[in-house]
Design a protein around this motif. Structure first.
Motif, PDB file in Angstrom:
ATOM      1  N   ARG A  53       7.661  -2.748   1.486  1.00 41.19           N
ATOM      2  CA  ARG A  53       6.271  -2.771   1.942  1.00 41.19           C
ATOM      3  C   ARG A  53       5.649  -4.142   1.705  1.00 41.19           C
ATOM      4  NH1 ARG A  53       1.735   0.706   2.262  1.00 41.19           N
ATOM      5  NH2 ARG A  53       0.067  -0.510   3.222  1.00 41.19           N
ATOM      6  N   ARG A  57       4.344  -6.700   4.563  1.00 40.36           N
ATOM      7  CA  ARG A  57       2.941  -7.127   4.535  1.00 40.36           C
ATOM      8  C   ARG A  57       2.833  -8.648   4.591  1.00 40.36           C
ATOM      9  NH1 ARG A  57      -1.364  -4.781   6.397  1.00 40.36           N
ATOM     10  NH2 ARG A  57      -3.263  -5.065   5.165  1.00 40.36           N
ATOM     11  N   ARG A  65      -2.484  -6.135  -1.703  1.00 37.69           N
ATOM     12  CA  ARG A  65      -3.244  -5.489  -2.767  1.00 37.69           C
ATOM     13  C   ARG A  65      -2.265  -4.958  -3.815  1.00 37.69           C
ATOM     14  NH1 ARG A  65      -8.441  -4.188  -1.908  1.00 37.69           N
ATOM     15  NH2 ARG A  65      -8.365  -2.243  -3.109  1.00 37.69           N
ATOM     16  N   GLN A 128      -4.632   9.187  -9.184  1.00 40.50           N
ATOM     17  CA  GLN A 128      -5.265   9.262  -7.871  1.00 40.50           C
ATOM     18  C   GLN A 128      -6.499   8.360  -7.814  1.00 40.50           C
ATOM     19  OE1 GLN A 128      -4.479  10.811  -4.895  1.00 40.50           O
ATOM     20  NE2 GLN A 128      -6.283   9.723  -4.120  1.00 40.50           N
ATOM     21  N   LEU A 132      -4.033   5.272  -6.423  1.00 45.73           N
ATOM     22  CA  LEU A 132      -3.814   5.637  -5.028  1.00 45.73           C
ATOM     23  C   LEU A 132      -5.040   5.390  -4.165  1.00 45.73           C
ATOM     24  CD1 LEU A 132      -1.770   8.946  -5.438  1.00 45.73           C
ATOM     25  CD2 LEU A 132      -0.992   6.565  -5.561  1.00 45.73           C
ATOM     26  N   ALA A 133      -6.224   5.605  -4.718  1.00 47.06           N
ATOM     27  CA  ALA A 133      -7.453   5.393  -3.954  1.00 47.06           C
ATOM     28  C   ALA A 133      -7.658   3.935  -3.560  1.00 47.06           C
ATOM     29  CB  ALA A 133      -8.659   5.882  -4.756  1.00 47.06           C
ATOM     30  N   GLU A 134      -6.976   3.018  -4.244  1.00 48.45           N
ATOM     31  CA  GLU A 134      -7.091   1.589  -3.931  1.00 48.45           C
ATOM     32  C   GLU A 134      -6.223   1.176  -2.751  1.00 48.45           C
ATOM     33  OE1 GLU A 134      -9.194  -0.394  -5.108  1.00 48.45           O
ATOM     34  OE2 GLU A 134      -9.895   0.542  -6.961  1.00 48.45           O
ATOM     35  N   ARG A 135      -5.388   2.084  -2.264  1.00 44.93           N
ATOM     36  CA  ARG A 135      -4.495   1.825  -1.131  1.00 44.93           C
ATOM     37  C   ARG A 135      -3.691   0.537  -1.346  1.00 44.93           C
ATOM     38  NH1 ARG A 135      -7.708   2.852   4.401  1.00 44.93           N
ATOM     39  NH2 ARG A 135      -5.533   2.874   5.134  1.00 44.93           N
ATOM     40  N   THR A 137      -0.602  -2.234  -1.819  1.00 45.79           N
ATOM     41  CA  THR A 137       0.681  -2.617  -1.245  1.00 45.79           C
ATOM     42  C   THR A 137       1.786  -2.417  -2.260  1.00 45.79           C
ATOM     43  OG1 THR A 137      -0.504  -4.384  -0.064  1.00 45.79           O
ATOM     44  CG2 THR A 137       1.914  -4.489  -0.075  1.00 45.79           C
ATOM     45  N   THR A 171       2.337   7.226  -0.360  1.00 43.20           N
ATOM     46  CA  THR A 171       1.295   6.470   0.334  1.00 43.20           C
ATOM     47  C   THR A 171       1.864   5.284   1.104  1.00 43.20           C
ATOM     48  OG1 THR A 171       0.863   4.912  -1.482  1.00 43.20           O
ATOM     49  CG2 THR A 171      -0.271   7.051  -1.569  1.00 43.20           C
ATOM     50  N   ALA A 173       3.287   2.722  -0.521  1.00 40.36           N
ATOM     51  CA  ALA A 173       3.271   1.571  -1.423  1.00 40.36           C
ATOM     52  C   ALA A 173       4.617   1.408  -2.125  1.00 40.36           C
ATOM     53  CB  ALA A 173       2.167   1.725  -2.461  1.00 40.36           C
TER      54      ALA A 173
END
Length: 268
Positions: A53, A57, A65, A128, A132-135, A137, A171, A173
């Motif tokens: 990933r 990117r 990120r 979470q 995970l909420a930060e989305r 990389t 996700t 990542a």
């Protein structure tokens, strides 16, 4: 434009660049002769493209990120300032190596989600919200240091780590694990090494790269790069500015290598 992943014809140049950077950092297996005991465990950097990933990117020129997830070593307990924590220094090293954040190119965004005292149970409860909420990389997950002290069983630690890796990967990542620090506080706890062994077994099973901090720290001492008191503070547990600095350099080399990119010369 971001540099593409290297072709097979450029692999030898990549290995040479990584070998040079590793030797400068005192990474195990770099070919620099040891000057003192203890003899370090196997190599801390594995050359592989294990971060697809992140590699994609960078190739497409998007924002990178990175969430640094963990306990006090990630938060930066023992550092003299937030700028001296390993996540802050790693952001600087990656940005410099990739030449991101200049001339309109997307920057490396490092999000520090370390919380002192957290064990696997505590980190599972905030995965979470804080990760995970930060989305991201990429997630760098430092874990396994507090569990021997808080009473989380090795079996429970392994299950929570496995579940967390699956959640992060779901996700899209990438994830890199970071193992225990080498210090007298942990060395004095019966069975503490079992958590490190469990982390490495799980990483091998699932194909997750590991920043082998324990081996790195032993090697820094063995090669005369740092003394134990220079890399661990008076409390016998938390790293110092010098320790965090070397950790960030080594992590940068490994991350770039496993994303298929040759790192530039490390900071002095």
């Amino acid at each position: 434009m971001p540099r593409p992943c290297p072709s097979l014809s450029s692999r030898s140049r990549l290995l040479a660049a990584v070998g040079l950077a590793a030797a400068c950092l005192g990474i195990p297996g770099s070919g620099t002769p040891a000057r003192a005991e203890p003899v370090a465990p196997p190599a801390a950097v594995t050359v592989a493209t294990g971060l697809p990933r992140l590699a994609a990117r960078l190739a497409e020129g998007g924002e990178v990120r990175i969430v640094a997830f963990g306990s006090s070593s990630t938060e930066g307990i023992g550092a003299s300032s937030p700028a001296s924590t390993y996540p802050a220094l790693l952001q600087r090293d990656l940005s410099e190596s990739l030449r991101l954040g200049v001339a309109g190119r997307p920057a490396v965004t490092m999000i520090n989600r370390g919380k002192g005292g957290d064990d696997a149970e505590a980190m599972a409860r905030r995965l979470q919200r804080d990760v995970l909420a930060e989305r991201p990389t990429l997630v760098i997950w430092q874990t396994g240091s507090n569990d021997p002290m808080t009473g989380v069983s090795v079996e429970r630690f392994a299950k929570l780590t496995r579940d967390g890796i699956a959640a992060i990967r779901s996700t899209g990542a990438d994830v890199v694990l970071m193992d225990q620090q080498w210090c007298r506080r942990l060395s004095g706890i019966d069975g503490a090494e079992r958590y490190g062994a469990a982390l490495h077994a799980l990483a091998e099973e699932l194909g997750v790269p590991v920043i082998r901090r324990h081996a790195l720290m032993q090697t820094w001492v063995a090669k005369g790069l740092l003394t134990p008191t220079q890399m661990i503070g008076p409390d016998g547990l938390h790293m110092t500015d010098a320790g965090y600095d070397r950790l960030a350099k080594a992590a940068s080399v490994q991350i770039l290598t496993q994303a298929g990119l040759a790192p530039t010369a490390p900071r002095p």
